[in-house]
Design a protein around this motif. Structure first.
Motif, PDB file in Angstrom:
ATOM      1  N   GLY A   1       0.812  -1.214   0.000  1.00 41.62           N
ATOM      2  CA  GLY A   1       0.000   0.000   0.000  1.00 41.62           C
ATOM      3  C   GLY A   1       0.845   1.264   0.000  1.00 41.62           C
ATOM      4  N   GLU A   2       0.198   2.364   0.340  1.00 35.32           N
ATOM      5  CA  GLU A   2       0.871   3.660   0.376  1.00 35.32           C
ATOM      6  C   GLU A   2       1.744   3.774   1.628  1.00 35.32           C
ATOM      7  OE1 GLU A   2       0.771   5.628  -2.099  1.00 35.32           O
ATOM      8  OE2 GLU A   2      -0.901   4.786  -3.227  1.00 35.32           O
ATOM      9  N   GLY A   3       2.530   4.833   1.679  1.00 40.59           N
ATOM     10  CA  GLY A   3       3.349   5.072   2.858  1.00 40.59           C
ATOM     11  C   GLY A   3       4.647   4.309   2.826  1.00 40.59           C
ATOM     12  N   SER A   4       5.046   3.782   3.977  1.00 39.15           N
ATOM     13  CA  SER A   4       6.354   3.138   4.105  1.00 39.15           C
ATOM     14  C   SER A   4       6.261   1.776   4.768  1.00 39.15           C
ATOM     15  CB  SER A   4       7.298   4.037   4.914  1.00 39.15           C
ATOM     16  OG  SER A   4       7.512   5.259   4.243  1.00 39.15           O
ATOM     17  N   ASN A   5       5.160   1.048   4.503  1.00 38.63           N
ATOM     18  CA  ASN A   5       4.975  -0.289   5.042  1.00 38.63           C
ATOM     19  C   ASN A   5       5.415  -1.310   3.989  1.00 38.63           C
ATOM     20  OD1 ASN A   5       4.209  -2.620   6.300  1.00 38.63           O
ATOM     21  ND2 ASN A   5       2.035  -2.124   6.450  1.00 38.63           N
ATOM     22  N   THR A   6       6.374  -2.126   4.348  1.00 41.14           N
ATOM     23  CA  THR A   6       6.855  -3.186   3.468  1.00 41.14           C
ATOM     24  C   THR A   6       6.614  -4.530   4.137  1.00 41.14           C
ATOM     25  OG1 THR A   6       8.586  -1.756   2.577  1.00 41.14           O
ATOM     26  CG2 THR A   6       8.864  -4.119   2.247  1.00 41.14           C
ATOM     27  N   TYR A   7       6.035  -5.460   3.386  1.00 36.83           N
ATOM     28  CA  TYR A   7       5.891  -6.823   3.893  1.00 36.83           C
ATOM     29  C   TYR A   7       7.155  -7.588   3.532  1.00 36.83           C
ATOM     30  CZ  TYR A   7       4.346 -11.420   5.035  1.00 36.83           C
ATOM     31  OH  TYR A   7       4.274 -12.659   5.607  1.00 36.83           O
ATOM     32  N   ILE A   8       7.772  -8.213   4.536  1.00 37.75           N
ATOM     33  CA  ILE A   8       9.082  -8.837   4.363  1.00 37.75           C
ATOM     34  C   ILE A   8       8.956 -10.356   4.306  1.00 37.75           C
ATOM     35  CG2 ILE A   8      11.394  -9.127   5.333  1.00 37.75           C
ATOM     36  CD1 ILE A   8      10.833  -6.285   4.405  1.00 37.75           C
ATOM     37  N   SER A   9       9.437 -10.935   3.222  1.00 39.17           N
ATOM     38  CA  SER A   9       9.536 -12.389   3.093  1.00 39.17           C
ATOM     39  C   SER A   9      10.687 -12.672   2.131  1.00 39.17           C
ATOM     40  CB  SER A   9       8.223 -12.982   2.580  1.00 39.17           C
ATOM     41  OG  SER A   9       8.243 -14.382   2.607  1.00 39.17           O
ATOM     42  N   THR A  10      11.873 -12.893   2.688  1.00 40.56           N
ATOM     43  CA  THR A  10      13.086 -13.043   1.876  1.00 40.56           C
ATOM     44  C   THR A  10      13.242 -14.482   1.384  1.00 40.56           C
ATOM     45  OG1 THR A  10      14.500 -13.668   3.731  1.00 40.56           O
ATOM     46  CG2 THR A  10      14.181 -11.294   3.331  1.00 40.56           C
ATOM     47  N   PRO A  11      14.098 -14.711   0.394  1.00 38.92           N
ATOM     48  CA  PRO A  11      14.342 -16.085  -0.060  1.00 38.92           C
ATOM     49  C   PRO A  11      14.764 -17.025   1.060  1.00 38.92           C
ATOM     50  CG  PRO A  11      15.148 -14.567  -1.708  1.00 38.92           C
ATOM     51  CD  PRO A  11      14.731 -13.724  -0.535  1.00 38.92           C
ATOM     52  N   ASP A  12      15.638 -16.573   1.965  1.00 40.77           N
ATOM     53  CA  ASP A  12      16.044 -17.429   3.078  1.00 40.77           C
ATOM     54  C   ASP A  12      14.847 -17.763   3.963  1.00 40.77           C
ATOM     55  OD1 ASP A  12      18.670 -17.546   2.274  1.00 40.77           O
ATOM     56  OD2 ASP A  12      19.396 -16.056   3.714  1.00 40.77           O
ATOM     57  N   MET A  13      14.009 -16.770   4.239  1.00 40.36           N
ATOM     58  CA  MET A  13      12.818 -17.010   5.054  1.00 40.36           C
ATOM     59  C   MET A  13      11.883 -17.995   4.369  1.00 40.36           C
ATOM     60  SD  MET A  13      11.744 -13.219   6.387  1.00 40.36           S
ATOM     61  CE  MET A  13      12.491 -12.470   7.835  1.00 40.36           C
ATOM     62  N   MET A  14      11.686 -17.833   3.082  1.00 42.50           N
ATOM     63  CA  MET A  14      10.759 -18.698   2.347  1.00 42.50           C
ATOM     64  C   MET A  14      11.250 -20.139   2.322  1.00 42.50           C
ATOM     65  SD  MET A  14       9.436 -16.346  -0.826  1.00 42.50           S
ATOM     66  CE  MET A  14      10.855 -15.277  -1.062  1.00 42.50           C
ATOM     67  N   ARG A  15      12.540 -20.337   2.067  1.00 48.60           N
ATOM     68  CA  ARG A  15      13.066 -21.693   2.062  1.00 48.60           C
ATOM     69  C   ARG A  15      12.932 -22.331   3.448  1.00 48.60           C
ATOM     70  NH1 ARG A  15      17.046 -19.474  -1.807  1.00 48.60           N
ATOM     71  NH2 ARG A  15      16.857 -20.673  -3.737  1.00 48.60           N
ATOM     72  N   ALA A  16      13.237 -21.556   4.482  1.00 51.03           N
ATOM     73  CA  ALA A  16      13.092 -22.079   5.847  1.00 51.03           C
ATOM     74  C   ALA A  16      11.642 -22.413   6.141  1.00 51.03           C
ATOM     75  CB  ALA A  16      13.629 -21.062   6.859  1.00 51.03           C
ATOM     76  N   GLY A  17      10.736 -21.556   5.715  1.00 54.05           N
ATOM     77  CA  GLY A  17       9.318 -21.791   5.944  1.00 54.05           C
ATOM     78  C   GLY A  17       8.826 -23.023   5.213  1.00 54.05           C
ATOM     79  N   ALA A  18       9.195 -23.166   3.945  1.00 55.03           N
ATOM     80  CA  ALA A  18       8.763 -24.326   3.162  1.00 55.03           C
ATOM     81  C   ALA A  18       9.272 -25.617   3.783  1.00 55.03           C
ATOM     82  CB  ALA A  18       9.246 -24.197   1.723  1.00 55.03           C
ATOM     83  N   ALA A  19      10.529 -25.618   4.220  1.00 53.84           N
ATOM     84  CA  ALA A  19      11.105 -26.825   4.816  1.00 53.84           C
ATOM     85  C   ALA A  19      10.394 -27.182   6.117  1.00 53.84           C
ATOM     86  CB  ALA A  19      12.599 -26.626   5.068  1.00 53.84           C
ATOM     87  N   ARG A  20      10.131 -26.180   6.963  1.00 54.96           N
ATOM     88  CA  ARG A  20       9.489 -26.459   8.252  1.00 54.96           C
ATOM     89  C   ARG A  20       8.036 -26.905   8.071  1.00 54.96           C
ATOM     90  NH1 ARG A  20       9.598 -29.054  12.472  1.00 54.96           N
ATOM     91  NH2 ARG A  20       8.699 -28.132  14.366  1.00 54.96           N
TER      92      ARG A  20
END
Length: 321
Positions: A139-158
């Motif tokens: 959206g507008e402003g300065s809000n960024t949703y964070i999901s990095t490649p390292d996070m995604m790989r860790a999440g998929a594995a878990r």
């Protein structure tokens, strides 16, 4: 990839989300009882899958509280319906920065690691949970949703270790590219389950040509849902079926049944059922959805998951006492 009109459609109802919408419609459920009741009504109206966020009953804002998730799941499982339970695992990715001093985090930041985001999934073992597949200017402003490649790989594995099916949340084409990389790396079991999200600023816009381009990028074995938000939600039911996919409706993404008429989750589900059936397709039962997604269909296996929800709730209540 050449996909034809989908004749057996999984219908997801996303009940409440985490957005600041509770004050905009009296139908947005907040407490565990309200969320469960709304999910039960949606399932009775035809929803194959119930997608669950929870909210703090006091503030009405989104929450990551495992006890709230456990209570919602317990109430749904104690009812006369048995939809696939899908819990979000996206809470904890919000980074709000000061644009004049980008190293400073502002109010609204809720940023935790992937293990923390999956705490309720680990405790409750729902059939499906979400995995957000990329970072997004939200959206507008300065809000960024964070999901990095390292996070995604860790999440998929878990998630795989936990025996839960990841629903891959795709907010733009780069997200899809990386989800495909995870599939190629063997982090995702067949069939991979993609959700193509359109109209969320600033990800993929609401565009049928873009939907079909993303569908053409999917692995051959993939199952997919697509949805659009706001007034595009109900028309997108037809677009997704035409593209060979499944559908999602619900108050997480849209508050209205028609202009000026606020909806309930059951009403949005009923309208989606009508659109699907009007196109000559059928809505999948929960067990048909389980079979298509490679989920446990056997009563014994599902009973074990239901017992996990009940056991966690009983334990939490004992500790509180």
């Amino acid at each position: 990839m050449n996909r034809t009109v989908n004749r057996n459609v999984i219908l997801t109802c996303a009940l409440t989300g985490a957005g600041d919408t509770a004050g905009k419609s009296e139908h947005v459920p907040v407490t565990p009882q309200e969320i469960a009741d709304s999910g039960i009504a949606a399932a009775r109206s035809g929803a194959s899958i119930i997608h669950i966020h929870v909210r703090d009953p006091q503030t009405k804002q989104g929450s990551r509280d495992t006890e709230l998730y456990a209570e919602v799941a317990r109430l749904i499982r104690a009812s006369d319906v048995d939809p696939v339970i899908n819990m979000t695992a996206g809470m904890g990715g919000d980074l709000v920065i000061d644009p004049e001093n980008p190293t400073t985090q502002l109010e609204g930041t809720d940023l935790v690691n992937q293990t923390e985001r999956l705490k309720h999934v680990e405790a409750l073992r729902p059939e499906v949970c979400t995995l957000d597949c990329g970072t997004l200017n939200f959206g507008e402003g300065s809000n960024t949703y964070i999901s990095t490649p390292d996070m995604m790989r860790a999440g998929a594995a878990r998630i795989r270790e936990l025996g839960v099916k990841p629903e891959l949340e795709i907010f733009d084409t780069g997200n899809l590219w990386f989800a495909n990389v995870m599939y190629e790396e063997g982090l995702l079991d067949d069939p991979p389950f993609y959700q193509l999200c359109q109209g969320i600023p600033y990800g993929a816009p609401v565009d049928a040509g873009l939907l079909h381009a993303m569908v053409n990028m999917l692995p051959e074995t993939a199952q997919f849902t697509s949805f659009a938000i706001g007034r595009n939600q109900l028309p997108w039911v037809a677009q997704s079926v035409l593209a060979g996919g499944h559908v999602r409706v619900g108050l997480e993404d849209n508050l209205y049944l028609s202009k000026g008429v606020k909806a309930t989750n059951a009403q949005l589900t009923e309208r989606a059922v009508g659109i699907i059936e009007g196109m000559g397709s059928a809505v999948a039962s929960p067990d048909e959805a389980r079979e298509m997604l490679g989920l446990p269909v056997a009563v014994e296996e599902r009973a074990s998951r239901h017992a996990t929800h009940q056991s966690f709730t009983d334990s939490a209540l004992t500790q509180e006492a």
